[in-house]
Design a protein around this motif. Sequence first.
Motif: not given
Length: 132
Positions: A9-14, A53-55, A62-68, A73-75
């Motif tokens: 399950i891929s990290y959403v940091n990118g 890494p996500v945080a 400059g965004v909140e972790p949930q927004q990222l 996740a959509a990508r």
Amino acid sequence: MTFYITSAISYVNGAPHLGHAYEAITTDVIARHMRQRDPDVFFLTGTDEHGEPVADAARDLGVEPQQLADENAARFRQMVAELNVSNDFFIRTTDEEHGLLVQEVLQRVHDNGYTHKGIYEGWYCPRCADFK
């Protein structure tokens, strides 16, 4: 008997990249092969939306972790769809159902005596999410 398979399950940091696509495709090949042998196959994929890494990535943008997490996740979900990956379920670790199931499993582990209180120390690498 059900054959279970999961991609990492891929990290959403990118955003997803070629390595994520390669891994999704190779896991899909195994799932499809197993379905030719026995239709009782469950293939899971998704995203890991917790951790330093996500945080860190969210802070850098400059965004909140949930927004990222929501954006990436959509990508990842779109990548899986565009590659025609045959997964049965797409999990996000921020899904309420995921949190409840993790709590249930960990409670069972604890109730069966497999946990103990302690102090854990060591060199930790946030990039690899591993103690060294």
